[in-house]
Design a protein around this motif. Structure first.
Motif, PDB file in Angstrom:
ATOM      1  N   GLY A  47       0.824  -1.205   0.000  1.00 39.49           N
ATOM      2  CA  GLY A  47       0.000   0.000   0.000  1.00 39.49           C
ATOM      3  C   GLY A  47       0.854   1.248   0.000  1.00 39.49           C
ATOM      4  N   LEU A  48       1.939   1.216   0.749  1.00 42.41           N
ATOM      5  CA  LEU A  48       2.844   2.356   0.824  1.00 42.41           C
ATOM      6  C   LEU A  48       3.568   2.554  -0.506  1.00 42.41           C
ATOM      7  CD1 LEU A  48       3.356   4.317   3.109  1.00 42.41           C
ATOM      8  CD2 LEU A  48       5.351   2.965   3.769  1.00 42.41           C
ATOM      9  N   VAL A  49       3.911   1.462  -1.160  1.00 46.09           N
ATOM     10  CA  VAL A  49       4.567   1.543  -2.472  1.00 46.09           C
ATOM     11  C   VAL A  49       3.647   2.232  -3.477  1.00 46.09           C
ATOM     12  CG1 VAL A  49       5.355   0.181  -4.458  1.00 46.09           C
ATOM     13  CG2 VAL A  49       6.092  -0.439  -2.142  1.00 46.09           C
ATOM     14  N   LYS A  50       2.360   1.844  -3.438  1.00 48.81           N
ATOM     15  CA  LYS A  50       1.382   2.469  -4.335  1.00 48.81           C
ATOM     16  C   LYS A  50       1.346   3.980  -4.135  1.00 48.81           C
ATOM     17  CE  LYS A  50      -2.213  -0.927  -5.423  1.00 48.81           C
ATOM     18  NZ  LYS A  50      -3.671  -1.185  -5.320  1.00 48.81           N
ATOM     19  N   TRP A  51       1.313   4.367  -2.874  1.00 48.61           N
ATOM     20  CA  TRP A  51       1.243   5.795  -2.569  1.00 48.61           C
ATOM     21  C   TRP A  51       2.504   6.539  -3.018  1.00 48.61           C
ATOM     22  CZ3 TRP A  51      -1.206   6.683   2.936  1.00 48.61           C
ATOM     23  CH2 TRP A  51      -2.606   6.521   2.832  1.00 48.61           C
ATOM     24  N   LYS A  52       3.648   5.903  -2.845  1.00 48.97           N
ATOM     25  CA  LYS A  52       4.903   6.565  -3.224  1.00 48.97           C
ATOM     26  C   LYS A  52       5.019   6.746  -4.738  1.00 48.97           C
ATOM     27  CE  LYS A  52       7.655   5.328   0.828  1.00 48.97           C
ATOM     28  NZ  LYS A  52       8.804   4.565   1.377  1.00 48.97           N
ATOM     29  N   LYS A  53       4.341   5.875  -5.492  1.00 50.19           N
ATOM     30  CA  LYS A  53       4.370   5.979  -6.954  1.00 50.19           C
ATOM     31  C   LYS A  53       3.400   7.039  -7.472  1.00 50.19           C
ATOM     32  CE  LYS A  53       5.805   1.226  -8.011  1.00 50.19           C
ATOM     33  NZ  LYS A  53       5.389  -0.057  -8.644  1.00 50.19           N
ATOM     34  N   TRP A  54       2.411   7.392  -6.634  1.00 51.04           N
ATOM     35  CA  TRP A  54       1.407   8.368  -7.078  1.00 51.04           C
ATOM     36  C   TRP A  54       2.005   9.770  -7.164  1.00 51.04           C
ATOM     37  CZ3 TRP A  54      -1.339  12.298  -4.121  1.00 51.04           C
ATOM     38  CH2 TRP A  54      -2.384  12.899  -4.846  1.00 51.04           C
ATOM     39  N   LYS A  55       1.693  10.473  -8.222  1.00 49.99           N
ATOM     40  CA  LYS A  55       2.200  11.836  -8.400  1.00 49.99           C
ATOM     41  C   LYS A  55       1.121  12.839  -7.994  1.00 49.99           C
ATOM     42  CE  LYS A  55       5.481  10.808 -12.098  1.00 49.99           C
ATOM     43  NZ  LYS A  55       5.905  11.126 -13.500  1.00 49.99           N
ATOM     44  N   PRO A  56       1.351  13.556  -6.916  1.00 47.68           N
ATOM     45  CA  PRO A  56       0.354  14.525  -6.447  1.00 47.68           C
ATOM     46  C   PRO A  56       0.321  15.753  -7.354  1.00 47.68           C
ATOM     47  CG  PRO A  56       2.324  14.686  -5.118  1.00 47.68           C
ATOM     48  CD  PRO A  56       2.541  13.525  -6.049  1.00 47.68           C
ATOM     49  N   PRO A  57      -0.755  16.514  -7.317  1.00 46.65           N
ATOM     50  CA  PRO A  57      -0.811  17.759  -8.107  1.00 46.65           C
ATOM     51  C   PRO A  57       0.222  18.767  -7.614  1.00 46.65           C
ATOM     52  CG  PRO A  57      -2.688  17.593  -6.616  1.00 46.65           C
ATOM     53  CD  PRO A  57      -1.994  16.271  -6.571  1.00 46.65           C
ATOM     54  N   LYS A  58       0.564  19.718  -8.470  1.00 43.99           N
ATOM     55  CA  LYS A  58       1.591  20.710  -8.123  1.00 43.99           C
ATOM     56  C   LYS A  58       1.234  21.487  -6.864  1.00 43.99           C
ATOM     57  CE  LYS A  58       3.439  21.468 -12.782  1.00 43.99           C
ATOM     58  NZ  LYS A  58       3.643  22.478 -13.878  1.00 43.99           N
ATOM     59  N   SER A  59      -0.066  21.744  -6.680  1.00 45.59           N
ATOM     60  CA  SER A  59      -0.488  22.549  -5.529  1.00 45.59           C
ATOM     61  C   SER A  59      -0.205  21.860  -4.197  1.00 45.59           C
ATOM     62  CB  SER A  59      -1.983  22.871  -5.624  1.00 45.59           C
ATOM     63  OG  SER A  59      -2.748  21.676  -5.700  1.00 45.59           O
ATOM     64  N   THR A  60      -0.013  20.549  -4.240  1.00 51.75           N
ATOM     65  CA  THR A  60       0.293  19.812  -2.999  1.00 51.75           C
ATOM     66  C   THR A  60       1.737  20.045  -2.575  1.00 51.75           C
ATOM     67  OG1 THR A  60      -1.272  18.096  -3.708  1.00 51.75           O
ATOM     68  CG2 THR A  60       0.173  17.545  -1.872  1.00 51.75           C
ATOM     69  N   GLY A  61       2.575  20.330  -3.555  1.00 55.47           N
ATOM     70  CA  GLY A  61       3.977  20.607  -3.257  1.00 55.47           C
ATOM     71  C   GLY A  61       4.654  19.430  -2.581  1.00 55.47           C
ATOM     72  N   ASN A  62       5.514  19.733  -1.573  1.00 54.04           N
ATOM     73  CA  ASN A  62       6.249  18.665  -0.891  1.00 54.04           C
ATOM     74  C   ASN A  62       5.475  18.099   0.313  1.00 54.04           C
ATOM     75  OD1 ASN A  62       6.408  20.783   0.874  1.00 54.04           O
ATOM     76  ND2 ASN A  62       8.636  20.719   1.120  1.00 54.04           N
ATOM     77  N   MET A  63       4.217  18.532   0.485  1.00 58.75           N
ATOM     78  CA  MET A  63       3.427  18.049   1.614  1.00 58.75           C
ATOM     79  C   MET A  63       3.144  16.551   1.516  1.00 58.75           C
ATOM     80  SD  MET A  63       2.972  20.367   3.855  1.00 58.75           S
ATOM     81  CE  MET A  63       1.583  19.821   4.844  1.00 58.75           C
ATOM     82  N   TRP A  64       3.047  16.032   0.281  1.00 59.58           N
ATOM     83  CA  TRP A  64       2.782  14.602   0.118  1.00 59.58           C
ATOM     84  C   TRP A  64       3.965  13.783   0.635  1.00 59.58           C
ATOM     85  CZ3 TRP A  64      -0.892  11.357  -0.011  1.00 59.58           C
ATOM     86  CH2 TRP A  64      -0.739  10.071  -0.514  1.00 59.58           C
ATOM     87  N   THR A  65       5.157  14.199   0.303  1.00 61.55           N
ATOM     88  CA  THR A  65       6.354  13.503   0.785  1.00 61.55           C
ATOM     89  C   THR A  65       6.439  13.569   2.313  1.00 61.55           C
ATOM     90  OG1 THR A  65       7.521  14.095  -1.246  1.00 61.55           O
ATOM     91  CG2 THR A  65       8.871  13.381   0.618  1.00 61.55           C
ATOM     92  N   LYS A  66       6.142  14.748   2.859  1.00 68.94           N
ATOM     93  CA  LYS A  66       6.171  14.906   4.318  1.00 68.94           C
ATOM     94  C   LYS A  66       5.098  14.049   4.990  1.00 68.94           C
ATOM     95  CE  LYS A  66       8.078  19.612   4.475  1.00 68.94           C
ATOM     96  NZ  LYS A  66       7.833  21.024   4.898  1.00 68.94           N
ATOM     97  N   PHE A  67       3.936  13.972   4.335  1.00 57.74           N
ATOM     98  CA  PHE A  67       2.862  13.150   4.891  1.00 57.74           C
ATOM     99  C   PHE A  67       3.269  11.673   4.927  1.00 57.74           C
ATOM    100  CE2 PHE A  67      -0.673  10.258   3.984  1.00 57.74           C
ATOM    101  CZ  PHE A  67      -1.437  10.444   5.130  1.00 57.74           C
ATOM    102  N   LEU A  68       3.868  11.178   3.830  1.00 59.04           N
ATOM    103  CA  LEU A  68       4.291   9.774   3.776  1.00 59.04           C
ATOM    104  C   LEU A  68       5.314   9.473   4.868  1.00 59.04           C
ATOM    105  CD1 LEU A  68       4.638   9.203  -0.088  1.00 59.04           C
ATOM    106  CD2 LEU A  68       2.822   8.379   1.430  1.00 59.04           C
ATOM    107  N   LYS A  69       6.231  10.416   5.094  1.00 60.29           N
ATOM    108  CA  LYS A  69       7.230  10.232   6.145  1.00 60.29           C
ATOM    109  C   LYS A  69       6.557  10.167   7.521  1.00 60.29           C
ATOM    110  CE  LYS A  69      11.405  12.243   8.191  1.00 60.29           C
ATOM    111  NZ  LYS A  69      12.316  13.415   8.219  1.00 60.29           N
ATOM    112  N   LEU A  70       5.606  11.077   7.763  1.00 58.91           N
ATOM    113  CA  LEU A  70       4.874  11.076   9.031  1.00 58.91           C
ATOM    114  C   LEU A  70       4.110   9.771   9.208  1.00 58.91           C
ATOM    115  CD1 LEU A  70       3.710  12.548  11.562  1.00 58.91           C
ATOM    116  CD2 LEU A  70       1.858  13.356  10.081  1.00 58.91           C
ATOM    117  N   PHE A  71       3.447   9.329   8.140  1.00 58.74           N
ATOM    118  CA  PHE A  71       2.643   8.106   8.199  1.00 58.74           C
ATOM    119  C   PHE A  71       3.519   6.901   8.547  1.00 58.74           C
ATOM    120  CE2 PHE A  71       0.265   4.634   5.968  1.00 58.74           C
ATOM    121  CZ  PHE A  71      -0.861   4.662   6.772  1.00 58.74           C
TER     122      PHE A  71
END
Length: 683
Positions: A482-506
């Motif tokens: 499940g985590l691999v799937k999320w890491k492969k997903w490309k978030p929209p530009k407006s999300t910025g680096n928050m997606w990477t930070k969220f994955l690290k927190l999770f």
């Protein structure tokens, strides 16, 4: 005809059971004044020392209900009952804590009188829902309930109902389908009353009859989604506890745990809770319930007065003990309260009495309009303050929260501090729910509601995309995939680096290596920029969130904290631990009558005691009016020394409960000519 229940308490049992508490050398002698139980009155002693079949204690307002229940628990332990074989069920965590603390105090008094001390901490004490959660964690597998389930609070449940409602395209304005809050109310009543949805809608929501079939479909989907997500709502906890007791493999394991079950506030129980007790205590063996039918005021939560009125029928051989000695109010106030409840058509007859000196009669202030009412109330509050009664010992009570708006304006103008009760609880505020959603999602990755809330907080990710991401994660073979799937997903530009930070927190929150306090600190660090962007007054909200670090110190792990905050959340920051908080200033209490139940003040003002407000104009049948009478009774029994009943004739405030009349209201029908004789009227 009034239904009177009069039974004589059975004679004391011959002697205590031969089994003794470990390390105990001697059981307390209830007849000896030197024992703590000697401080009880005769009615309380009968209740405390009962050793026959099922026991019903009818405890009038201010008659020492808690004291009686506490001493009964201590007496049972003194008779040789192992504390771990006693189950004490209450309706709030605070009540359970207070009772167990006082049991400990009584046991220590016994120890000082050469009775060996017994540790009370193995007693099973808590709310119905907390005990249900504990048992479901232990035995839930027998009914195919995963041990790691998480619990939805009311807001989360409404959110899930709203999501399903939208998916079913029932949110179109043209359909006039009930809003998510109304849907949740109907579902909760259905779950707790065990009344079919169709019958419930026909009886209580007739204007929604055309939507019955869709409501049933909505609720079926809601139940399936909860189960698939390993989540339970507040009502499910009782439903699944009942399922445990209906399971032949489990019921004996649970019933064999307890020799005695004691229930506080029995008048507030619903049908499901009554069914639980019948299975938990077959034929009422070892069952003690305490309550007051005159204070049954929660039918909107599916509580039923029939449980306490019909208890002797449900459990044959019941002994009924009535507590009538009041320790709260003056005789003059009790004359009024007794006369008011005498209007009730069906009840346990009791006549509260007091040994206090008679004092001034309660005041009935009949005035022209609500503005005059406010001026009178504020004037009297200030007068009482000058007489030495601080604001903290005074309260203003009302039927509905918005009934105090005019008063609040005047109090602010006079610079009188006040606290209002009856609104949102602390953890129901949006910013607290945001932060907790991250922790809940880490706790249970199948928790769709927590997933959608936490993911949609990220810029560029809406609720629909958050739901897709959550479902993709659950559909994966395991957590890592499940985590691999999320890491492969490309978030929209407006999300910025928050997606990477969220994955690290999770990943950190699910690692299992961090203390609860550290988890909260990391989540707060991640959430702070979101908070600052999303809300005004973010500094105040941030201070609220900091309280969670203090809360974390109370719990052994995340599971325990999340469960506790959902089942019995603190109502405000005043209930939270804070080493730096200064002593609060003197303040007046404003409260709905429902929120005031169980509390007391030296001086009490009950406002808007006019027909249409008390009783509410929404009470259209006999049962509804009877409950409104009990609600008024609860209000006036909160007063110790001074009671003011205020009744305006005209209302010019913008109350939502108005009909299209000119605002004129008669004096409440509950102030009949007999009640009037007990009052001192002012105009």
């Amino acid at each position: 005809m009034k239904k009177t229940t009069k039974k004589i308490v059975k004679k004391y049992a011959k002697k205590a059971a031969k089994t003794t508490v470990k390390h105990s050398q001697k059981s307390p002698d209830i007849s000896q004044p030197s024992q703590p139980v000697g401080t009880l009155n005769n009615e309380q002693k009968k209740a405390v020392s009962h050793s026959g079949g099922p026991l019903l204690i009818i405890a009038g307002a201010g008659t020492g209900k808690t004291k009686t229940l506490v001493h009964r628990v201590a007496w049972l332990i003194g008779q040789g009952i192992e504390p771990s074989r006693i189950l004490l069920l209450t309706f709030t965590r605070r009540a359970a804590f207070e009772m167990l603390y006082r049991v400990d105090d009584v046991l220590q008094q016994q120890a000082r009188q050469k009775t060996s001390f017994v540790d009370h901490r193995s007693i099973w004490g808590g709310t119905f829902h907390a005990v249900a959660t504990r048992l479901l964690r232990m035995y839930g597998n027998a009914i195919k309930l995963p041990r790691d389930f998480t619990i939805l609070d009311r807001g989360d449940s409404e959110g899930l109902i709203g999501t399903i409602r939208a998916e079913m395209k029932l949110d179109k304005a043209a359909l006039k389908f009930p809003k998510k809050g109304t849907c949740m109310t109907i579902y909760s009543l259905h779950a707790n009353s065990r009344v079919p949805v169709k019958t419930l809608v026909d009886q209580r929501f007739p204007w929604l009859k055309s939507h019955t079939a869709k409501l049933v479909q909505l609720f079926d989907t809601y139940e399936k989604r909860k189960l698939n997500a390993a989540t339970l709502d507040y009502d499910d906890l009782l439903i699944y506890w009942l399922k445990l007791l209906e399971n032949k493999e489990v019921v004996k394991k649970i019933t064999d745990r307890f020799d005695h079950v004691l229930v506080d506030e029995y008048q507030d129980t619903n049908v499901v809770q009554s069914d639980i007790l019948r299975l938990l205590c077959p034929k009422g063996k070892g069952l003690t319930v305490v309550g007051d039918d005159a204070q049954s005021i929660y039918s909107f939560r599916a509580a039923t007065i029939r449980n306490i009125l019909d208890f002797p029928k449900q459990f044959s051989g019941t002994t009924v003990v009535t507590l009538e000695q009041n320790y709260r109010s003056t005789p003059t106030i009790l004359k009024t309260t007794n006369q008011v409840i005498d209007i009730a058509k069906e009840r346990y007859t009791k006549n509260l009495r007091s040994d206090q000196e008679p004092d001034v009669k309660p005041i009935l202030f009949r005035c022209y309009d609500d503005n005059m009412q406010v001026q009178f109330v504020v004037s009297e509050i200030l007068h009482l303050k000058k007489q030495g009664i601080p604001f903290k010992n005074q309260a203003v009570l009302f039927r509905a929260s918005h009934h105090s708006l005019l008063l609040e304006t005047e109090l602010a103008r006079k610079k009188i501090l006040f606290h209002k009760h009856g609104g949102l609880k602390f953890v129901e505020s949006a910013h607290l729910k945001d932060l907790i959603s991250f922790l809940r999602f880490a706790e249970n990755q199948r928790d769709e509601t927590a997933a959608v809330r936490s993911l949609s907080l990220l810029s560029g990710i809406g609720e629909k995309k958050a739901l897709v991401l959550a479902q993709d994660f659950v559909a994966a073979e395991d957590f890592a995939q499940g985590l691999v799937k999320w890491k492969k997903w490309k978030p929209p530009k407006s999300t910025g680096n928050m997606w990477t930070k969220f994955l690290k927190l999770f990943e950190e929150l699910t690692s299992g290596s961090l203390s609860l306090e550290r988890q909260i600190a990391l989540t707060l660090k991640f959430y702070t920029p979101i908070l600052e962007d999303k809300y005004d007054e973010h500094k105040t909200r941030l201070a609220d969130l900091e309280q969670l670090r203090e809360i974390a110190l109370k719990f052994k792990d995340r599971t325990e904290m999340l469960t506790d905050l959902t089942l019995d959340p603190p109502s405000s920051t005043e209930e939270l631990p804070n080493r730096n908080r200064k002593q609060a200033d003197d303040y007046l209490t404003l409260s709905t009558i429902h929120s005031a139940k169980g509390l007391e003040w030296n001086s009490v003002f009950v406002i808007n005691v006019s027909d249409g407000f008390i009783p509410s104009d929404k009470a259209t049948d006999t049962e509804g009016v009877e409950e409104e009478l009990r609600l008024f009774y609860v209000a006036i029994t909160r007063a110790q020394q001074h009671l003011y009943i205020c009744s305006p004739k005209c209302f010019f405030s913008n109350f939502n409960s108005w009909s299209n009349d000119d605002g004129y209201r008669d004096l409440s029908r509950f102030i009949d000519h007999k009640v009037k004789k007990t009052l001192q009227e002012k105009k």
